[in-house]
Write a protein that holds these residues in place. Structure first.
Motif, PDB file in Angstrom:
ATOM      1  N   LEU A 137      17.352   6.811 -14.853  1.00 45.58           N
ATOM      2  CA  LEU A 137      16.733   7.723 -13.893  1.00 45.58           C
ATOM      3  C   LEU A 137      17.701   8.248 -12.831  1.00 45.58           C
ATOM      4  N   THR A 138      18.757   7.508 -12.543  1.00 41.47           N
ATOM      5  CA  THR A 138      19.672   7.905 -11.469  1.00 41.47           C
ATOM      6  C   THR A 138      20.264   9.301 -11.667  1.00 41.47           C
ATOM      7  N   PRO A 139      20.804   9.638 -12.844  1.00 49.20           N
ATOM      8  CA  PRO A 139      21.353  10.996 -13.018  1.00 49.20           C
ATOM      9  C   PRO A 139      20.303  12.084 -12.822  1.00 49.20           C
ATOM     10  N   LEU A 140      19.080  11.809 -13.261  1.00 49.66           N
ATOM     11  CA  LEU A 140      18.007  12.794 -13.113  1.00 49.66           C
ATOM     12  C   LEU A 140      17.657  13.000 -11.637  1.00 49.66           C
ATOM     13  N   ARG A 141      17.650  11.915 -10.880  1.00 53.39           N
ATOM     14  CA  ARG A 141      17.363  12.023  -9.443  1.00 53.39           C
ATOM     15  C   ARG A 141      18.450  12.838  -8.736  1.00 53.39           C
ATOM     16  N   LYS A 142      19.694  12.615  -9.118  1.00 52.81           N
ATOM     17  CA  LYS A 142      20.798  13.344  -8.486  1.00 52.81           C
ATOM     18  C   LYS A 142      20.728  14.834  -8.796  1.00 52.81           C
ATOM     19  N   ILE A 143      20.390  15.160 -10.034  1.00 48.18           N
ATOM     20  CA  ILE A 143      20.248  16.572 -10.414  1.00 48.18           C
ATOM     21  C   ILE A 143      19.115  17.218  -9.622  1.00 48.18           C
ATOM     22  N   LYS A 144      18.006  16.515  -9.514  1.00 48.05           N
ATOM     23  CA  LYS A 144      16.848  17.040  -8.783  1.00 48.05           C
ATOM     24  C   LYS A 144      17.196  17.311  -7.323  1.00 48.05           C
ATOM     25  N   ARG A 145      17.957  16.401  -6.694  1.00 50.02           N
ATOM     26  CA  ARG A 145      18.335  16.586  -5.289  1.00 50.02           C
ATOM     27  C   ARG A 145      19.186  17.835  -5.100  1.00 50.02           C
ATOM     28  N   ARG A 146      20.040  18.095  -6.043  1.00 51.23           N
ATOM     29  CA  ARG A 146      20.945  19.232  -5.904  1.00 51.23           C
ATOM     30  C   ARG A 146      20.270  20.564  -6.210  1.00 51.23           C
ATOM     31  N   LYS A 163       0.817  -1.211   0.000  1.00 55.69           N
ATOM     32  CA  LYS A 163       0.000   0.000   0.000  1.00 55.69           C
ATOM     33  C   LYS A 163       0.850   1.260   0.000  1.00 55.69           C
ATOM     34  N   TYR A 164       1.919   1.246   0.795  1.00 58.15           N
ATOM     35  CA  TYR A 164       2.795   2.421   0.890  1.00 58.15           C
ATOM     36  C   TYR A 164       4.209   2.005   0.476  1.00 58.15           C
ATOM     37  N   ASP A 165       4.378   1.769  -0.805  1.00 62.25           N
ATOM     38  CA  ASP A 165       5.654   1.250  -1.292  1.00 62.25           C
ATOM     39  C   ASP A 165       6.644   2.379  -1.568  1.00 62.25           C
ATOM     40  N   LYS A 166       7.921   2.141  -1.241  1.00 62.77           N
ATOM     41  CA  LYS A 166       8.960   3.149  -1.446  1.00 62.77           C
ATOM     42  C   LYS A 166      10.038   2.665  -2.417  1.00 62.77           C
ATOM     43  N   PHE A 167       9.683   1.659  -3.206  1.00 61.95           N
ATOM     44  CA  PHE A 167      10.635   1.132  -4.186  1.00 61.95           C
ATOM     45  C   PHE A 167      11.081   2.238  -5.140  1.00 61.95           C
ATOM     46  N   LYS A 168      12.370   2.250  -5.465  1.00 57.58           N
ATOM     47  CA  LYS A 168      12.908   3.267  -6.373  1.00 57.58           C
ATOM     48  C   LYS A 168      13.689   2.628  -7.519  1.00 57.58           C
ATOM     49  N   TYR A 169      13.497   3.188  -8.703  1.00 55.54           N
ATOM     50  CA  TYR A 169      14.364   2.849  -9.827  1.00 55.54           C
ATOM     51  C   TYR A 169      15.558   3.795  -9.761  1.00 55.54           C
ATOM     52  N   GLU A 170      16.616   3.306  -9.170  1.00 56.91           N
ATOM     53  CA  GLU A 170      17.823   4.098  -8.973  1.00 56.91           C
ATOM     54  C   GLU A 170      18.962   3.124  -8.724  1.00 56.91           C
ATOM     55  N   LEU A 171      20.166   3.533  -9.033  1.00 59.80           N
ATOM     56  CA  LEU A 171      21.320   2.667  -8.821  1.00 59.80           C
ATOM     57  C   LEU A 171      22.379   3.449  -8.059  1.00 59.80           C
ATOM     58  N   GLY A 172      22.689   2.977  -6.856  1.00 61.75           N
ATOM     59  CA  GLY A 172      23.657   3.672  -6.020  1.00 61.75           C
ATOM     60  C   GLY A 172      25.087   3.238  -6.295  1.00 61.75           C
ATOM     61  N   LYS A 173      25.977   3.632  -5.400  1.00 65.10           N
ATOM     62  CA  LYS A 173      27.394   3.280  -5.519  1.00 65.10           C
ATOM     63  C   LYS A 173      27.604   1.841  -5.071  1.00 65.10           C
ATOM     64  N   ARG A 174      28.322   1.082  -5.855  1.00 64.36           N
ATOM     65  CA  ARG A 174      28.530  -0.331  -5.538  1.00 64.36           C
ATOM     66  C   ARG A 174      29.450  -0.490  -4.328  1.00 64.36           C
ATOM     67  N   VAL A 175      29.112  -1.438  -3.465  1.00 63.61           N
ATOM     68  CA  VAL A 175      29.948  -1.713  -2.297  1.00 63.61           C
ATOM     69  C   VAL A 175      31.192  -2.480  -2.733  1.00 63.61           C
ATOM     70  N   SER A 176      32.213  -2.464  -1.898  1.00 60.72           N
ATOM     71  CA  SER A 176      33.443  -3.189  -2.207  1.00 60.72           C
ATOM     72  C   SER A 176      33.202  -4.696  -2.142  1.00 60.72           C
ATOM     73  N   LYS A 177      34.063  -5.455  -2.778  1.00 64.59           N
ATOM     74  CA  LYS A 177      33.899  -6.907  -2.837  1.00 64.59           C
ATOM     75  C   LYS A 177      33.990  -7.563  -1.463  1.00 64.59           C
ATOM     76  N   ASP A 178      34.725  -6.941  -0.546  1.00 71.22           N
ATOM     77  CA  ASP A 178      34.885  -7.531   0.781  1.00 71.22           C
ATOM     78  C   ASP A 178      33.914  -6.933   1.808  1.00 71.22           C
ATOM     79  N   PHE A 179      32.908  -6.208   1.333  1.00 71.48           N
ATOM     80  CA  PHE A 179      31.936  -5.591   2.241  1.00 71.48           C
ATOM     81  C   PHE A 179      31.164  -6.670   2.997  1.00 71.48           C
ATOM     82  N   LYS A 180      30.991  -6.450   4.294  1.00 67.18           N
ATOM     83  CA  LYS A 180      30.266  -7.403   5.129  1.00 67.18           C
ATOM     84  C   LYS A 180      28.867  -6.868   5.448  1.00 67.18           C
ATOM     85  N   PHE A 181      27.871  -7.588   5.000  1.00 66.23           N
ATOM     86  CA  PHE A 181      26.488  -7.221   5.280  1.00 66.23           C
ATOM     87  C   PHE A 181      26.108  -7.691   6.686  1.00 66.23           C
ATOM     88  N   PRO A 182      24.962  -7.239   7.204  1.00 68.58           N
ATOM     89  CA  PRO A 182      24.530  -7.717   8.526  1.00 68.58           C
ATOM     90  C   PRO A 182      24.529  -9.239   8.606  1.00 68.58           C
TER      91      PRO A 182
END
Length: 264
Positions: free
Chosen positions: A253-262, A205-224
């Motif tokens: 969409l990611t570049p457009l979202r970043k421009i909008k934020r700024r 009902k209240y979904d916050k899913f986004k079409y966006e791609l962030g910065k990739r984590v390092s290969k040795d990143f440890k998740f919870p």
């Protein structure tokens, strides 16, 4: 100090297992109330109950609107017979080190603090990509970014919940936001907030899913740690990678979202 996690869920089948399992061994109880899930959320919570027994207090409340949601949050607060509450949504997964820091701080400084603000890591696109800090709009303790008040002292005079879902907040007897009280502290104890990922195979009902791609984590990143535990076969892997049309749309969409934020 007795600490209860307060968790209200609705169609959270993809991550609710990992969320609850990330804190259940560190708090006294996890109160989980379902507000009309139509996916496998209820089934998954019952699977957790088989493992964790009386540490899980589960209730099916039924569908609520945004105003009834706040009433439900208040009722859960009233029924939390504890000293502190940890606000735990179905899309929040804690690192062990972080939740241990929270518990240690409560046990050592409970008499002198009213709440704890922490940072969050926010995946977007898939779990391997984190949203830029500039996307965080929360302003707490002279900080702006991905921060949130997650732990609250129940002894605050007049502690209550008000305003409809999406804006619901914890306030004191003077109707002052808890995060604006003087005895709120910041701890560098981040949690993973997967709010922008696909949280269910069913409509939310209240979904916050986004079409966006962030910065990739390092290969040795440890998740919870809970993400690496064995889990029931009815739960999809949390480590799925974005691909196909979703990836293309996110890249566009990611570049457009970043421009909008700024610009805002």
């Amino acid at each position: 100090m007795k600490i209860f996690a307060n968790t209200i869920v609705n169609n959270e089948e993809n991550f609710i297992w990992f969320s609850i399992m990330s804190v259940v061994d560190f708090v006294d109880k996890v109160m989980v109330w379902d507000s009309g899930s139509t996916d496998k959320t209820v089934e998954i919570i019952n699977e957790i109950k088989k493992i964790k027994g009386n540490k899980i207090e589960f209730k099916e409340v039924g569908t609520v609107d945004k105003y009834q949601f706040t009433q439900m949050r208040q009722k859960m607060l009233d029924e939390s017979k504890c000293d502190w509450i940890l606000i735990l949504d179905g899309d929040e997964i804690w690192w062990e080190d972080s939740i241990k820091k929270i518990i240690k701080t409560i046990n050592e400084r409970s008499a002198e603090i009213d709440g704890i603000v922490v940072p969050m890591k926010v995946p977007v696109g898939d779990i391997y990509h984190f949203q830029e800090e500039a996307a965080g709009q929360y302003q707490i303790l002279n900080r702006k970014g991905h921060y949130s008040l997650r732990v609250i002292n129940k002894k605050i005079p007049g502690l209550h919940v008000d305003w409809p879902y999406g804006k619901e907040s914890f306030l004191d007897k003077k109707n002052r936001l808890i995060q604006k009280r003087e005895k709120i502290i910041f701890i560098d104890a981040p949690y993973l907030h997967v709010t922008h990922l696909q949280r269910s195979s069913f409509k939310r009902k209240y979904d916050k899913f986004k079409y966006e791609l962030g910065k990739r984590v390092s290969k040795d990143f440890k998740f919870p740690e809970s993400l690496y535990l064995e889990y029931p076969s009815i739960i999809p892997s949390p480590f799925g990678k974005i691909s196909g049309l979703s990836k293309i749309k996110s890249q566009l969409l990611t570049p457009l979202r970043k421009i909008k934020r700024r610009l805002l």
